[in-house]
Design a protein around this motif. Structure first.
Motif, PDB file in Angstrom:
ATOM      1  N   ALA A  81       0.834  -1.202   0.000  1.00 11.80           N
ATOM      2  CA  ALA A  81       0.000   0.000   0.000  1.00 11.80           C
ATOM      3  C   ALA A  81       0.869   1.252   0.000  1.00 11.80           C
ATOM      4  N   ALA A  82       1.972   1.211   0.758  1.00 14.33           N
ATOM      5  CA  ALA A  82       2.892   2.358   0.780  1.00 14.33           C
ATOM      6  C   ALA A  82       3.528   2.566  -0.594  1.00 14.33           C
ATOM      7  N   GLU A  83       3.828   1.481  -1.285  1.00  8.82           N
ATOM      8  CA  GLU A  83       4.367   1.594  -2.645  1.00  8.82           C
ATOM      9  C   GLU A  83       3.320   2.196  -3.584  1.00  8.82           C
ATOM     10  N   ARG A  84       2.061   1.775  -3.426  1.00  9.08           N
ATOM     11  CA  ARG A  84       0.992   2.278  -4.303  1.00  9.08           C
ATOM     12  C   ARG A  84       0.761   3.771  -4.143  1.00  9.08           C
ATOM     13  N   VAL A  85       1.032   4.317  -2.964  1.00 12.75           N
ATOM     14  CA  VAL A  85       0.851   5.769  -2.804  1.00 12.75           C
ATOM     15  C   VAL A  85       2.098   6.542  -3.227  1.00 12.75           C
ATOM     16  N   GLY A  86       3.168   5.827  -3.630  1.00 14.54           N
ATOM     17  CA  GLY A  86       4.302   6.526  -4.215  1.00 14.54           C
ATOM     18  C   GLY A  86       5.669   6.293  -3.616  1.00 14.54           C
ATOM     19  N   PHE A  87       5.785   5.537  -2.548  1.00 12.85           N
ATOM     20  CA  PHE A  87       7.102   5.297  -1.960  1.00 12.85           C
ATOM     21  C   PHE A  87       7.840   4.200  -2.722  1.00 12.85           C
ATOM     22  N   SER A  88       9.164   4.282  -2.688  1.00 14.56           N
ATOM     23  CA  SER A  88       9.970   3.219  -3.281  1.00 14.56           C
ATOM     24  C   SER A  88       9.771   1.942  -2.474  1.00 14.56           C
ATOM     25  N   LYS A  89      10.112   0.805  -3.075  1.00 14.17           N
ATOM     26  CA  LYS A  89       9.984  -0.477  -2.378  1.00 14.17           C
ATOM     27  C   LYS A  89      10.809  -0.470  -1.100  1.00 14.17           C
ATOM     28  N   GLU A  90      12.014   0.080  -1.154  1.00 14.62           N
ATOM     29  CA  GLU A  90      12.903   0.107   0.010  1.00 14.62           C
ATOM     30  C   GLU A  90      12.323   0.960   1.133  1.00 14.62           C
ATOM     31  N   THR A  91      11.815   2.136   0.790  1.00 17.65           N
ATOM     32  CA  THR A  91      11.231   3.018   1.812  1.00 17.65           C
ATOM     33  C   THR A  91       9.956   2.399   2.374  1.00 17.65           C
ATOM     34  N   ALA A  92       9.135   1.841   1.507  1.00 18.43           N
ATOM     35  CA  ALA A  92       7.896   1.201   1.959  1.00 18.43           C
ATOM     36  C   ALA A  92       8.210   0.030   2.888  1.00 18.43           C
ATOM     37  N   ASP A  93       9.248  -0.742   2.554  1.00 19.24           N
ATOM     38  CA  ASP A  93       9.652  -1.867   3.393  1.00 19.24           C
ATOM     39  C   ASP A  93      10.125  -1.376   4.761  1.00 19.24           C
ATOM     40  N   LEU A  94      10.953  -0.338   4.767  1.00 16.73           N
ATOM     41  CA  LEU A  94      11.438   0.245   6.032  1.00 16.73           C
ATOM     42  C   LEU A  94      10.265   0.704   6.890  1.00 16.73           C
ATOM     43  N   PHE A  95       9.344   1.450   6.291  1.00 22.13           N
ATOM     44  CA  PHE A  95       8.199   1.960   7.037  1.00 22.13           C
ATOM     45  C   PHE A  95       7.362   0.819   7.620  1.00 22.13           C
ATOM     46  N   ALA A  96       7.012  -0.165   6.804  1.00 21.52           N
ATOM     47  CA  ALA A  96       6.146  -1.255   7.257  1.00 21.52           C
ATOM     48  C   ALA A  96       6.804  -2.041   8.387  1.00 21.52           C
ATOM     49  N   ARG A  97       8.094  -2.344   8.242  1.00 19.06           N
ATOM     50  CA  ARG A  97       8.793  -3.100   9.280  1.00 19.06           C
ATOM     51  C   ARG A  97       8.894  -2.308  10.587  1.00 19.06           C
ATOM     52  N   GLN A  98       9.286  -1.045  10.494  1.00 22.58           N
ATOM     53  CA  GLN A  98       9.500  -0.274  11.712  1.00 22.58           C
ATOM     54  C   GLN A  98       8.197   0.039  12.428  1.00 22.58           C
ATOM     55  N   ILE A  99       7.123   0.198  11.675  1.00 26.04           N
ATOM     56  CA  ILE A  99       5.812   0.404  12.299  1.00 26.04           C
ATOM     57  C   ILE A  99       5.462  -0.791  13.170  1.00 26.04           C
ATOM     58  N   ILE A 100       5.692  -1.995  12.658  1.00 25.83           N
ATOM     59  CA  ILE A 100       5.396  -3.216  13.422  1.00 25.83           C
ATOM     60  C   ILE A 100       6.311  -3.319  14.634  1.00 25.83           C
ATOM     61  N   VAL A 101       7.592  -3.034  14.443  1.00 24.70           N
ATOM     62  CA  VAL A 101       8.544  -3.108  15.559  1.00 24.70           C
ATOM     63  C   VAL A 101       8.145  -2.115  16.655  1.00 24.70           C
ATOM     64  N   GLY A 102       7.837  -0.893  16.270  1.00 24.39           N
ATOM     65  CA  GLY A 102       7.463   0.125  17.256  1.00 24.39           C
ATOM     66  C   GLY A 102       6.152  -0.197  17.954  1.00 24.39           C
TER      67      GLY A 102
END
Length: 155
Positions: free
Chosen positions: A72-93
């Motif tokens: 979903a983060a990729e679909r709104v315009g983030f790169s795969k790497e940034t979207a992956d970082l965001f999704a992982r860190q959200i879960i960790v936090g």
């Protein structure tokens, strides 16, 4: 049944013991499985299949959520790497807060969702009766049915 989270000593393992099992044996089991996360005794053998549907299969549900959040983060315009970082860190936090903060998940959800804000807008979609609540109920029920079938097949 320990799960993949045992690799990082964050699993949840359950057990059932009939009456008459010595306290020292129970403590030994708790200590052994406590080395890879948390341990919880079940009240009856019937709860094993139910626990499998939640504790054994649950990490897969979380990984699926992270996967779809990343997409979903990729679909709104983030790169795969940034979207992956965001999704992982959200879960960790969020997992860290659930683990360390004494508030319930409901209270934590309200703490991050300002009335009329972006989180509230997203949650309004996420928590529609036919959305996440229904999906999780069906998911856990399907896994519980399959766990019972597998137990029957192995008997």
């Amino acid at each position: 049944m320990p799960n993949l989270a045992a690799l990082v000593r964050k699993s949840i393992t359950v057990g059932y013991a009939k009456d008459g099992i010595a306290t020292e044996d129970r403590l030994l089991v708790e200590a052994l499985f406590g080395a890879i996360g948390r341990f919880h005794w079940l009240k009856s053998e019937d709860e094993i299949d139910l626990a499998t549907a939640v504790t054994g299969s649950g990490p897969g549900y979380v990984f699926s959520f992270v996967q779809h959040l990343q997409q979903a983060a990729e679909r709104v315009g983030f790169s795969k790497e940034t979207a992956d970082l965001f999704a992982r860190q959200i879960i960790v936090g969020a997992a860290g807060l659930v683990d360390e903060d004494p508030r319930s998940p409901l209270e934590l959800k309200h703490a991050v969702a300002s009335p009329g804000g972006t989180t509230a807008a997203g949650l309004a979609v996420f928590e529609q009766a036919e959305a996440m609540p229904r999906i999780l109920n069906k998911t856990v029920a399907a896994a519980a049915v399959r766990a019972k079938e597998l137990a029957t097949e192995q008997s």
